[in-house]
Design a protein around this motif. Structure first.
Motif, PDB file in Angstrom:
ATOM      1  N   LEU A 156       0.831  -1.214   0.000  1.00 44.08           N
ATOM      2  CA  LEU A 156       0.000   0.000   0.000  1.00 44.08           C
ATOM      3  C   LEU A 156       0.864   1.262   0.000  1.00 44.08           C
ATOM      4  CD1 LEU A 156      -2.869  -1.016   2.444  1.00 44.08           C
ATOM      5  CD2 LEU A 156      -2.999  -0.762  -0.042  1.00 44.08           C
ATOM      6  N   SER A 157       1.974   1.205   0.716  1.00 45.43           N
ATOM      7  CA  SER A 157       2.891   2.345   0.750  1.00 45.43           C
ATOM      8  C   SER A 157       3.470   2.593  -0.646  1.00 45.43           C
ATOM      9  CB  SER A 157       4.006   2.082   1.749  1.00 45.43           C
ATOM     10  OG  SER A 157       4.907   3.163   1.768  1.00 45.43           O
ATOM     11  N   GLY A 158       3.843   1.520  -1.329  1.00 48.48           N
ATOM     12  CA  GLY A 158       4.362   1.651  -2.697  1.00 48.48           C
ATOM     13  C   GLY A 158       3.300   2.212  -3.631  1.00 48.48           C
ATOM     14  N   GLU A 159       2.081   1.733  -3.483  1.00 45.06           N
ATOM     15  CA  GLU A 159       0.981   2.251  -4.320  1.00 45.06           C
ATOM     16  C   GLU A 159       0.733   3.729  -4.026  1.00 45.06           C
ATOM     17  OE1 GLU A 159      -2.523  -0.127  -3.828  1.00 45.06           O
ATOM     18  OE2 GLU A 159      -1.564  -1.933  -4.625  1.00 45.06           O
ATOM     19  N   ARG A 160       0.809   4.090  -2.732  1.00 39.91           N
ATOM     20  CA  ARG A 160       0.602   5.496  -2.357  1.00 39.91           C
ATOM     21  C   ARG A 160       1.663   6.379  -3.008  1.00 39.91           C
ATOM     22  NH1 ARG A 160       1.652   6.120   3.357  1.00 39.91           N
ATOM     23  NH2 ARG A 160       3.746   6.586   2.662  1.00 39.91           N
ATOM     24  N   GLU A 161       2.918   5.937  -2.966  1.00 37.21           N
ATOM     25  CA  GLU A 161       4.001   6.711  -3.572  1.00 37.21           C
ATOM     26  C   GLU A 161       3.820   6.812  -5.089  1.00 37.21           C
ATOM     27  OE1 GLU A 161       7.725   5.060  -2.340  1.00 37.21           O
ATOM     28  OE2 GLU A 161       7.295   5.404  -0.214  1.00 37.21           O
ATOM     29  N   ALA A 162       3.428   5.699  -5.704  1.00 36.67           N
ATOM     30  CA  ALA A 162       3.196   5.719  -7.158  1.00 36.67           C
ATOM     31  C   ALA A 162       2.052   6.676  -7.493  1.00 36.67           C
ATOM     32  CB  ALA A 162       2.880   4.316  -7.670  1.00 36.67           C
ATOM     33  N   ASN A 163       0.991   6.611  -6.684  1.00 34.70           N
ATOM     34  CA  ASN A 163      -0.135   7.527  -6.913  1.00 34.70           C
ATOM     35  C   ASN A 163       0.272   8.980  -6.688  1.00 34.70           C
ATOM     36  OD1 ASN A 163      -1.895   5.483  -7.608  1.00 34.70           O
ATOM     37  ND2 ASN A 163      -2.737   5.244  -5.544  1.00 34.70           N
ATOM     38  N   ALA A 164       1.123   9.226  -5.705  1.00 34.63           N
ATOM     39  CA  ALA A 164       1.599  10.581  -5.437  1.00 34.63           C
ATOM     40  C   ALA A 164       2.418  11.092  -6.624  1.00 34.63           C
ATOM     41  CB  ALA A 164       2.428  10.614  -4.161  1.00 34.63           C
ATOM     42  N   ARG A 165       3.284  10.224  -7.177  1.00 34.23           N
ATOM     43  CA  ARG A 165       4.077  10.625  -8.352  1.00 34.23           C
ATOM     44  C   ARG A 165       3.159  10.922  -9.532  1.00 34.23           C
ATOM     45  NH1 ARG A 165       7.506   6.567  -6.384  1.00 34.23           N
ATOM     46  NH2 ARG A 165       6.580   5.035  -7.799  1.00 34.23           N
ATOM     47  N   GLU A 166       2.176  10.055  -9.713  1.00 32.55           N
ATOM     48  CA  GLU A 166       1.235  10.233 -10.816  1.00 32.55           C
ATOM     49  C   GLU A 166       0.436  11.529 -10.637  1.00 32.55           C
ATOM     50  OE1 GLU A 166      -2.476   7.749 -12.641  1.00 32.55           O
ATOM     51  OE2 GLU A 166      -0.742   6.591 -11.941  1.00 32.55           O
ATOM     52  N   ALA A 167       0.025  11.807  -9.404  1.00 32.67           N
ATOM     53  CA  ALA A 167      -0.719  13.037  -9.119  1.00 32.67           C
ATOM     54  C   ALA A 167       0.163  14.262  -9.375  1.00 32.67           C
ATOM     55  CB  ALA A 167      -1.223  13.034  -7.682  1.00 32.67           C
ATOM     56  N   ALA A 168       1.437  14.169  -8.991  1.00 31.46           N
ATOM     57  CA  ALA A 168       2.362  15.283  -9.226  1.00 31.46           C
ATOM     58  C   ALA A 168       2.542  15.517 -10.720  1.00 31.46           C
ATOM     59  CB  ALA A 168       3.707  14.993  -8.559  1.00 31.46           C
ATOM     60  N   LYS A 169       2.665  14.419 -11.476  1.00 31.86           N
ATOM     61  CA  LYS A 169       2.774  14.558 -12.938  1.00 31.86           C
ATOM     62  C   LYS A 169       1.523  15.209 -13.506  1.00 31.86           C
ATOM     63  CE  LYS A 169       5.765  10.574 -13.946  1.00 31.86           C
ATOM     64  NZ  LYS A 169       5.817   9.250 -14.580  1.00 31.86           N
ATOM     65  N   ALA A 170       0.365  14.769 -13.022  1.00 33.16           N
ATOM     66  CA  ALA A 170      -0.896  15.336 -13.511  1.00 33.16           C
ATOM     67  C   ALA A 170      -0.992  16.817 -13.162  1.00 33.16           C
ATOM     68  CB  ALA A 170      -2.080  14.570 -12.926  1.00 33.16           C
ATOM     69  N   MET A 171      -0.566  17.185 -11.972  1.00 28.14           N
ATOM     70  CA  MET A 171      -0.593  18.595 -11.557  1.00 28.14           C
ATOM     71  C   MET A 171       0.356  19.422 -12.436  1.00 28.14           C
ATOM     72  SD  MET A 171      -2.777  19.083  -9.165  1.00 28.14           S
ATOM     73  CE  MET A 171      -2.285  20.615  -8.406  1.00 28.14           C
ATOM     74  N   ASN A 172       1.542  18.893 -12.702  1.00 31.63           N
ATOM     75  CA  ASN A 172       2.486  19.600 -13.573  1.00 31.63           C
ATOM     76  C   ASN A 172       1.921  19.749 -14.976  1.00 31.63           C
ATOM     77  OD1 ASN A 172       4.461  20.085 -11.670  1.00 31.63           O
ATOM     78  ND2 ASN A 172       5.553  18.183 -12.094  1.00 31.63           N
ATOM     79  N   ALA A 173       1.305  18.687 -15.479  1.00 34.96           N
ATOM     80  CA  ALA A 173       0.711  18.745 -16.810  1.00 34.96           C
ATOM     81  C   ALA A 173      -0.416  19.773 -16.837  1.00 34.96           C
ATOM     82  CB  ALA A 173       0.183  17.374 -17.231  1.00 34.96           C
ATOM     83  N   ALA A 174      -1.222  19.798 -15.782  1.00 31.80           N
ATOM     84  CA  ALA A 174      -2.316  20.778 -15.711  1.00 31.80           C
ATOM     85  C   ALA A 174      -1.760  22.198 -15.648  1.00 31.80           C
ATOM     86  CB  ALA A 174      -3.188  20.495 -14.491  1.00 31.80           C
ATOM     87  N   ARG A 175      -0.692  22.393 -14.883  1.00 22.44           N
ATOM     88  CA  ARG A 175      -0.076  23.724 -14.768  1.00 22.44           C
ATOM     89  C   ARG A 175       0.485  24.166 -16.122  1.00 22.44           C
ATOM     90  NH1 ARG A 175       3.505  22.503 -11.136  1.00 22.44           N
ATOM     91  NH2 ARG A 175       2.002  22.512  -9.448  1.00 22.44           N
ATOM     92  N   GLU A 176       1.187  23.240 -16.791  1.00 22.90           N
ATOM     93  CA  GLU A 176       1.752  23.563 -18.110  1.00 22.90           C
ATOM     94  C   GLU A 176       0.648  23.874 -19.116  1.00 22.90           C
ATOM     95  OE1 GLU A 176       4.278  20.364 -19.308  1.00 22.90           O
ATOM     96  OE2 GLU A 176       5.677  20.675 -17.647  1.00 22.90           O
ATOM     97  N   THR A 177      -0.423  23.093 -19.067  1.00 26.86           N
ATOM     98  CA  THR A 177      -1.542  23.327 -19.974  1.00 26.86           C
ATOM     99  C   THR A 177      -2.172  24.682 -19.696  1.00 26.86           C
ATOM    100  OG1 THR A 177      -1.973  20.956 -20.080  1.00 26.86           O
ATOM    101  CG2 THR A 177      -3.740  22.400 -20.784  1.00 26.86           C
ATOM    102  N   HIS A 178      -2.278  25.031 -18.428  1.00 26.24           N
ATOM    103  CA  HIS A 178      -2.834  26.335 -18.058  1.00 26.24           C
ATOM    104  C   HIS A 178      -1.953  27.469 -18.586  1.00 26.24           C
ATOM    105  CE1 HIS A 178      -5.317  29.065 -15.776  1.00 26.24           C
ATOM    106  NE2 HIS A 178      -4.247  29.571 -15.185  1.00 26.24           N
ATOM    107  N   GLU A 179      -0.644  27.304 -18.458  1.00 24.00           N
ATOM    108  CA  GLU A 179       0.288  28.314 -18.967  1.00 24.00           C
ATOM    109  C   GLU A 179       0.180  28.427 -20.493  1.00 24.00           C
ATOM    110  OE1 GLU A 179       2.145  30.527 -17.282  1.00 24.00           O
ATOM    111  OE2 GLU A 179       1.173  29.717 -15.499  1.00 24.00           O
ATOM    112  N   GLU A 180       0.106  27.276 -21.164  1.00 28.46           N
ATOM    113  CA  GLU A 180      -0.049  27.291 -22.622  1.00 28.46           C
ATOM    114  C   GLU A 180      -1.343  27.993 -23.016  1.00 28.46           C
ATOM    115  OE1 GLU A 180       0.203  23.355 -24.252  1.00 28.46           O
ATOM    116  OE2 GLU A 180       2.185  23.002 -23.397  1.00 28.46           O
TER     117      GLU A 180
END
Length: 106
Positions: free
Chosen positions: A21-45
């Protein structure tokens, strides 16, 4: 002693579960961070593209105004040209009539 072994096995199973579960949480956190970065970049674009659209809209308005101005100038020049062509034709006709009168008078 059997209870102790059962408890030990249960503890190991739960530790594995926690680890998974800890590994899944970390993977989900990384995925969420990627999604947030993608959303931020899309907003800037999006902001950049909105600015480009505003600039192009302004340019279109300015170009339309220049087109109207040049169209008016073209119409004025065309009108003047037609006026002068008519004057030249009238002068040529008057000249021809005068030459005819001179021939008659001679």
């Amino acid at each position: 002693e059997e209870e102790l072994m059962e408890a030990s096995k249960e503890e190991q199973r739960q530790r594995k579960m926690v680890s998974t579960l800890s590994g899944e949480r970390e993977a989900n956190a990384r995925e969420a961070a990627k999604a947030m970065n993608a959303a931020r970049e899309t907003h800037e674009e999006l902001k950049v593209k909105e600015l480009v659209i505003m600039d192009l809209t302004k340019k279109l308005t300015e170009t339309g105004a220049r087109l109207r101005d040049f169209s008016k100038l073209y119409d004025m020049v065309k009108s003047d040209r037609n006026k002068y062509v008519n004057q030249i034709q009238a002068s040529a006709q008057a000249l021809a009539e005068m030459k005819e009168k001179i021939k008659i008078l001679q």
